[in-house]
Design an enzyme around this catalytic site. Structure first.
Site, PDB file in Angstrom:
ATOM      1  N   GLY A 119     -53.358   5.594  71.974  1.00 34.76           N
ATOM      2  CA  GLY A 119     -53.199   6.033  70.585  1.00 34.76           C
ATOM      3  C   GLY A 119     -52.354   7.288  70.489  1.00 34.76           C
ATOM      4  N   ASP A 142     -57.771   8.898  79.439  1.00 34.78           N
ATOM      5  CA  ASP A 142     -58.432   8.716  80.735  1.00 34.78           C
ATOM      6  C   ASP A 142     -57.944   7.450  81.435  1.00 34.78           C
ATOM      7  OD1 ASP A 142     -59.615   7.390  78.614  1.00 34.78           O
ATOM      8  OD2 ASP A 142     -61.612   7.399  79.468  1.00 34.78           O
ATOM      9  N   THR A 164     -55.249  12.805  74.083  1.00 36.07           N
ATOM     10  CA  THR A 164     -56.112  11.989  73.222  1.00 36.07           C
ATOM     11  C   THR A 164     -56.791  12.873  72.201  1.00 36.07           C
ATOM     12  OG1 THR A 164     -58.003  10.525  72.962  1.00 36.07           O
ATOM     13  CG2 THR A 164     -58.099  11.964  74.871  1.00 36.07           C
ATOM     14  N   ASP A 209     -59.420  12.241  70.904  1.00 36.32           N
ATOM     15  CA  ASP A 209     -60.873  12.152  71.122  1.00 36.32           C
ATOM     16  C   ASP A 209     -61.428  13.352  71.895  1.00 36.32           C
ATOM     17  OD1 ASP A 209     -60.473   9.769  69.932  1.00 36.32           O
ATOM     18  OD2 ASP A 209     -61.290   8.531  71.543  1.00 36.32           O
ATOM     19  N   LYS A 239     -72.830  14.129  42.279  1.00 34.27           N
ATOM     20  CA  LYS A 239     -73.389  12.788  42.082  1.00 34.27           C
ATOM     21  C   LYS A 239     -73.181  11.853  43.269  1.00 34.27           C
ATOM     22  CE  LYS A 239     -69.524  10.728  39.592  1.00 34.27           C
ATOM     23  NZ  LYS A 239     -68.857  10.712  38.351  1.00 34.27           N
ATOM     24  N   TYR A 240     -72.342  12.238  44.232  1.00 37.20           N
ATOM     25  CA  TYR A 240     -72.070  11.326  45.349  1.00 37.20           C
ATOM     26  C   TYR A 240     -72.531  11.875  46.695  1.00 37.20           C
ATOM     27  CZ  TYR A 240     -68.801   8.728  42.395  1.00 37.20           C
ATOM     28  OH  TYR A 240     -68.235   7.972  41.415  1.00 37.20           O
ATOM     29  N   ARG A 292     -63.614   7.295  69.936  1.00 35.56           N
ATOM     30  CA  ARG A 292     -64.101   5.978  70.350  1.00 35.56           C
ATOM     31  C   ARG A 292     -65.502   6.036  70.951  1.00 35.56           C
ATOM     32  NH1 ARG A 292     -60.729   1.917  72.319  1.00 35.56           N
ATOM     33  NH2 ARG A 292     -59.184   3.448  72.913  1.00 35.56           N
ATOM     34  N   GLU A 348     -67.424   7.988  65.088  1.00 28.33           N
ATOM     35  CA  GLU A 348     -67.022   6.577  65.210  1.00 28.33           C
ATOM     36  C   GLU A 348     -67.785   5.843  66.319  1.00 28.33           C
ATOM     37  OE1 GLU A 348     -62.651   4.684  65.489  1.00 28.33           O
ATOM     38  OE2 GLU A 348     -63.213   5.877  67.210  1.00 28.33           O
ATOM     39  N   ARG A 378     -54.536  11.477  63.299  1.00 27.65           N
ATOM     40  CA  ARG A 378     -53.798  11.193  64.513  1.00 27.65           C
ATOM     41  C   ARG A 378     -52.292  11.315  64.271  1.00 27.65           C
ATOM     42  NH1 ARG A 378     -55.394   5.551  67.423  1.00 27.65           N
ATOM     43  NH2 ARG A 378     -53.548   4.850  66.369  1.00 27.65           N
TER      44      ARG A 378
HETATM   45  P1  FBP Z   1     -56.565   7.176  72.885  1.00 28.37           P
HETATM   46  O1  FBP Z   1     -57.809   7.371  73.690  1.00 28.37           O
HETATM   47  O2  FBP Z   1     -55.678   6.140  73.399  1.00 28.37           O
HETATM   48  O3  FBP Z   1     -55.862   8.475  72.667  1.00 28.37           O
HETATM   49  O4  FBP Z   1     -56.973   6.672  71.426  1.00 28.37           O
HETATM   50  C1  FBP Z   1     -58.048   7.222  70.781  1.00 28.37           C
HETATM   51  C2  FBP Z   1     -58.274   6.557  69.450  1.00 28.37           C
HETATM   52  O5  FBP Z   1     -57.589   7.213  68.420  1.00 28.37           O
HETATM   53  C3  FBP Z   1     -59.767   6.482  69.162  1.00 28.37           C
HETATM   54  O6  FBP Z   1     -60.209   7.632  68.501  1.00 28.37           O
HETATM   55  C4  FBP Z   1     -59.885   5.212  68.368  1.00 28.37           C
HETATM   56  O7  FBP Z   1     -61.134   4.617  68.541  1.00 28.37           O
HETATM   57  C5  FBP Z   1     -58.834   4.344  68.956  1.00 28.37           C
HETATM   58  O8  FBP Z   1     -57.844   5.200  69.460  1.00 28.37           O
HETATM   59  C6  FBP Z   1     -58.211   3.416  67.961  1.00 28.37           C
HETATM   60  O9  FBP Z   1     -57.404   2.529  68.639  1.00 28.37           O
HETATM   61  P2  FBP Z   1     -56.252   1.688  67.957  1.00 28.37           P
HETATM   62  O10 FBP Z   1     -55.116   2.627  67.724  1.00 28.37           O
HETATM   63  O11 FBP Z   1     -55.902   0.674  68.968  1.00 28.37           O
HETATM   64  O12 FBP Z   1     -56.781   1.132  66.688  1.00 28.37           O
END
Ligand code: FBP
Length: 748
Positions: free
Chosen positions: A158, A252, A278, A280, A323-324, A333, A412, A622
Site C-alpha cells: 500500500g 514487513d 507502511t 500501519d 445527536k450522532y 490491517r 480496522e 494513505r
Molecule cells: P502496507 O502494509 O502494504 O503498507 O498496507 C497497509 C494498508 O494500508 C492497511 O492499512 C490496509 O489494511 C491495507 O493496506 C489495504 O490494502 P489494499 O490497498 O490492498 O486495499
C-alpha cells in the site's frame, strides 16, 4: 404582467408534487427576481442591464483560459504543491560530507532463527551498520564510492506518504556521487521487476514529486516474488539492467522478500536494500535486548495526523449537533498503532485497542469456575459480545449525563484480536490454502458465490466428521458461522492477498460491531437502563412553566431525584403507557386524565435514539501529502540507502535511529533483515517472515491512553475533553514534529 402561477408551473414542471412551503418559497423568489429585473430595466438609462448581459456573453471559455488569474486558480499545481516541491528537507549532518562509510555496531545483537540461517546464509550474519563520515578516504575508497551504478527502486504494498522522497534522496545522493549514476523505477510494484517493466527516473520527474504524497511516480502493487520462477525472472531483469542494487520500499512482507532477493542475487553482486514503509506502523525494530533501532515505519505519522484531523472534526461536529455517534474505522490491517495515535491526538470517547482485547480476562467467570473447581476457558480473551457490551457501557454512561452523542474509533484489524473470529480466520485460511494446493482450480474461482462457499463448508464439515480424525471444520464451526450476517461471512471468506494476509480493509468491521451494539442497546432500553439524563434545571423550569410541582412529579419520574445534576427516568418507565401508570399510581393524575404535556415532553427527551454515522479512514490518509516529519524521515532514508549501496551492503534495511528525538540526534543506519525473521503460518504453511510489531500494552503510550480513557469518555456533566489536532500544516510553526506515540514511548 407575468402570471406567477403559470411561470412557476412551467419552470418547475417535473418537480411536482412538491411540498406547499417549497412552492410558496419559489413563488416569492420568482417575484423578487421579476421585480428586480423590471427595476433594472426602468432605471437602466445607461444600458447597464444590457452591459451585464453583454459581458456575460463576451467572456468565452477561451478568453477565460488565457487569463493568468484563471490559470493560477484552477491550474493543476496548487500553491501547496508548488511550495512542497520547492521545499528542501533537513539532512542529517553526515550526509553533508562528501563521503560516508559504514561502521558495524556490535552493541546490537539478535537471536537468529535456525530456518533463517538455513535459507539466508549469505546475509544472516549481517550486523547493524551506522552511517558515519568517511573523513579521509583513500583513492580506492573514493573510486569505489563514485563508480557508475545503476540502481533500481520498487514500491511494494500500500502507498505511504513520503515514498517519493525516498526516491528523491536516493537520486540526489547517487547523482552527487557520480552524475552518470542511473536510477530506474520498476512500475506497478514487484510485478515490474518480474516483467521488466521499468522507466528511468530523471531530475524532472524527481522534482515533480518532491515532498508529495502517494506512489504516483512509479505506482505500486502487491505481487510477491514467491516462486522459483518469479525469482529467476526478477534476477534476469536485474542482470539485464546491469543493476548494482535493487531497493525495495515496502512493509514487513516486502522486506522479507527483499531478504530473499538479496540471497538470490548475492552471487551476482546485486545488492538488495529494504526501506521500512507502511502507514500501519507495524515495522518497529528492536534488538534482542529491546534497544530500539527503528521506532516507526514511514507514512505512519502522516496517515495518523490525517485521520486525527478528520476524527477531531467529527468530535467538534458531534459535540455541536449533539445527536450522532460517529463510528470511525481506522486503517491498520492488524496492529492498532494508528487507532492509538488517533486516540492520543483527539481524545475520542471510545477507542477499543485490539491488542488489549487479546489479553482480556473475565474475572467474574474465572471466579465462578474456580468456585466449582473448574476452568472456564471462555473467560480468557475478548468475545465480540464482550466488546459490544464494553462499547454500550460507554454509550449508556454518556447518555445518563445528557450526552447521547460521541465518537468511537475502531481499529480496522480489531477482529484479529477477537478469539472466535481469529479461529475462523485461521481455519478458513487453512481450508482455502489446502484446497488451492490439492486442486487445479483456485478456491474462489471454483466457488464464486457465497452460497457456493457455504455449501462447500457444509459438505466439508459432514465429510470430515464421517472420516473420523480431527476435523478442521466441524458442524459446530459450521453452525456458528451460519449464525453471523451474510456480509461478514462474505468478508471472512474473501480472497487473501498475495502474501496470504487476511484483507481486513474489505470487511465491514464497524458494521459487525455496530450491529451487536445496536442489539444490546435495544435490550438495555427495554430494561430501562439506557436513558438520556435530563438536567435538573431544565426539568424544574419546564415543570414550573407548566404550573406543575417539580418535586411531586420528580419523586415518581426519576430514580435519582435530588441526588445528581442529571435526572434519570425510573427503569420501570419505558413507554408512554408505563409513564401514565406510574403517574396514576402516585395519584398525580386520574385514569381519565391525559399525561400533562410538559411531563410527556420530559419523558420523550429521556428516550435515547442511537443515531450513527459510519466513516472509514484509510485510503484518504494513505494518499495524503507527507508531514514535515515524514518528508525529512524519507529523504534521509533515501540518502541512507545510497550510503549502504555505495559501501557494498546487501540484505540490510535502511533506518533512522532516534526518530523520537530532535532532528539533530537522528542517526542513519543499516539494520540486518535476516535476523529479524521468524517462522509464521502463511497460506496454510510455515514461512519465514519479519514479525509484525503490534501495540505493546506495557508501553508508555498505551499506559497513558489507559489512564486517560475515562477522562476522554467524559461520562460526566463537565465538557468533553476533545483535543483539536487540526490539519497537517506544512509551513509555520504549529505542526507537531513527530507522532505522540513516539514522544511518549521515549520518555524514561
Ligand atoms: P502496507 O502494509 O502494504 O503498507 O498496507 C497497509 C494498508 O494500508 C492497511 O492499512 C490496509 O489494511 C491495507 O493496506 C489495504 O490494502 P489494499 O490497498 O490492498 O486495499
Amino acid at each position: 404582467m407575468i402570471d406567477i402561477n403559470t411561470l412557476t408551473a412551467t419552470l418547475f414542471n417535473g418537480y411536482y408534487p412538491m411540498p406547499d412551503y417549497h412552492e410558496r418559497h419559489l413563488k416569492i423568489m420568482l417575484r423578487i427576481h421579476i421585480q428586480y429585473s423590471e427595476h433594472i430595466n426602468r432605471s437602466d438609462k445607461r444600458g447597464l442591464g444590457r452591459l451585464i448581459m453583454q459581458d456575460a456573453q463576451d467572456i468565452s471559455i477561451e478568453k477565460l483560459e488565457k487569463n493568468p488569474v484563471f490559470k493560477q486558480a484552477i491550474g493543476r499545481d496548487s500553491r501547496e504543491t508548488i511550495e512542497r516541491r520547492n521545499h528542501t528537507p533537513l539532512v542529517c549532518a553526515v550526509f553533508g560530507r562528501p563521503f560516508t562509510q559504514l561502521a558495524p555496531d556490535d552493541a546490537y545483537t539478535f537471536i537468529t532463527d535456525r530456518e533463517a540461517r538455513k535459507s539466508l546464509p549469505a546475509i544472516i550474519d549481517n550486523r547493524v551498520q551506522r552511517v558515519v563520515d568517511a573523513a579521509s578516504p583513500d583513492d580506492a575508497f573514493k573510486e569505489n564510492y563514485q563508480k557508475q551504478r545503476n540502481i533500481g527502486v520498487v514500491f511494494s504494498g500500500g502507498p505511504a506518504p513520503g515514498g517519493h522522497n525516498v526516491i528523491a534522496g536516493i537520486f540526489d545522493a547517487a547523482k552527487k556521487a557520480n552524475p552518470e549514476n542511473r536510477i530506474y523505477g520498476f512500475l506497478m510494484g514487484p510485478e515490474g521487476i518480474i516483467e521488466n517493466d521499468v522507466m528511468e527516473i530523471d531530475a524532472d520527474l524527481v522534482n515533480q514529486y518532491r515532498n508529495l504524497g502517494g506512489f504516483t511516480m512509479i505506482k505500486t502493487g502487491r505481487t510477491k516474488v514467491d516462486t522459483a520462477e518469479k525469482m529467476a525472472l526478477s534476477r534476469e531483469t536485474c542482470q539485464a539492467l546491469n543493476l548494482s542494487a535493487l531497493v525495495v520500499v515496502g512493509g514487513d512482507d516486502s522486506n522479507t522478500n527483499a531478504a530473499f532477493l538479496a540471497q538470490e542475487m548475492f552471487a551476482d553482486s546485486i545488492q538488495v536494500i529494504g526501506v521500512p514503509k507502511t502507514i500501519d506502523g507495524d515495522i518497529q525494530v528492536k534488538d534482542d535486548r529491546g534497544q530500539v533501532l527503528c521506532a516507526m515505519s514511514f507514512g505512519f505519522h502522516t496517515a495518523a495526523r490525517a485521520f486525527a484531523n478528520s476524527v477531531g472534526n467529527l468530535c467538534t461536529d458531534s459535540s455541536s449537533d449533539v445527536k450522532y455517534w460517529h463510528i470511525c474505522k481506522v486503517m491498520g490491517r492488524v496492529a492498532s498503532h494508528l487507532a492509538l495515535e488517533v486516540a492520543l491526538q483527539t481524545h475520542a470517547n471510545i477507542v477499543p485497542i485490539g491488542e488489549e482485547l487479546a489479553d482480556y480476562t473475565d474475572p467474574q467467570r474465572i471466579q465462578a469456575a474456580e468456585a466449582l473447581g473448574e476452568t472456564d476457558y471462555h473467560a480468557y480473551g475478548m468475545t465480540l459480545r464482550n466488546l459490544s457490551r464494553m462499547i454500550c457501557d460507554g454509550i449508556v454512561r454518556r447518555a445518563a449525563v445528557g450526552k447521547n452523542y460521541g465518537v468511537i474509533v475502531i481499529p480496522e484489524g480489531i477482529l484479529e484480536f477477537i478469539n472466535e473470529i481469529q479461529v475462523f480466520i485461521i481455519k478458513l485460511n487453512t481450508i482455502i490454502a489446502d484446497y488451492n494446493k490439492t486442486h487445479d482450480k483456485d478456491f474462489h474461482s471454483a466457488y464464486p458465490t457465497l452460497d457456493d462457499k457455504l455449501d462447500f463448508l457444509r459438505r466439508l464439515a459432514r465429510r470430515l466428521e464421517e472420516d473420523g480424525g480431527i476435523p478442521v471444520w466441524n458442524r459446530r464451526d459450521d453452525d456458528l458461522f451460519n449464525d453471523i450476517p451474510d456480509f461478514f461471512q462474505e468478508g471472512l471468506l474473501m480472497e487473501r492477498d498475495s502474501h496470504g494476509n487476511f484483507q481486513f480493509s474489505q470487511v465491514e468491521t464497524d458494521k459487525v460491531i455496530l450491529g451487536l451494539v445496536n442489539d444490546y442497546l435495544n435490550i438495555l432500553k427495554e430494561e430501562g437502563l439506557y436513558k438520556v439524563g435530563i438536567h435538573k434545571e431544565v426539568y424544574r423550569k419546564s415543570m414550573t412553566k407548566a404550573g406543575l410541582d417539580p418535586d411531586a412529579f420528580g419523586k415518581v419520574l426519576f430514580r435519582n431525584d435530588g441526588k445528581n445534576d442529571f435526572l434519570l427516568i425510573r427503569k420501570s418507565i419505558i413507554s408512554v403507557k408505563t409513564l401514565k401508570n406510574a403517574l396514576e399510581d402516585a395519584d398525580l393524575i386520574q385514569p381519565t386524565d391525559e399525561i400533562p404535556a410538559a411531563v410527556e415532553k420530559i419523558y420523550q427527551k429521556s428516550v435515547p435514539k442511537f443515531k450513527t454515522q459510519t466513516h472509514f479512514y484509510g485510503y484518504d490518509g494513505r494518499g495524503n501529502d507527507p508531514t514535515r516529519f515524514d518528508c525529512n524521515y524519507t529523504y534521509n532514508l533515501g540518502l541512507t540507502v545510497f550510503s549502504l549501496v555505495a559501501n557494498g551492503s546487501t540484505g540490510q534495511m535502511a533506518a533512522i535511529k532516534n526518530l523520537e528525538k530532535d532532528f539533530e540526534e537522528w542517526e542513519p543506519m543499516g539494520i540486518p533483515i535476516a535476523p529479524l525473521m521468524h517462522l509464521e503460518e502463511r497460506k496454510g504453511k510455515l514461512a519465514l517472515v519479519i514479525e509484525k510489531s503490534v501495540v505493546d500494552i506495557q508501553s508508555n503510550a498505551f499506559q497513558v491512553f489507559k489512564v486517560s480513557r475515562e477522562k476522554w469518555l467524559a461520562a460526566n456533566p463537565a465538557d468533553d475533553d476533545y483535543r483539536r489536532p487540526g490539519p497537517i500544516r506544512f509551513t509555520g510553526k504549529s505542526e507537531e514534529n513527530r507522532p505522540i506515540t513516539l514522544v511518549l514511548n521515549a520518555l524514561k
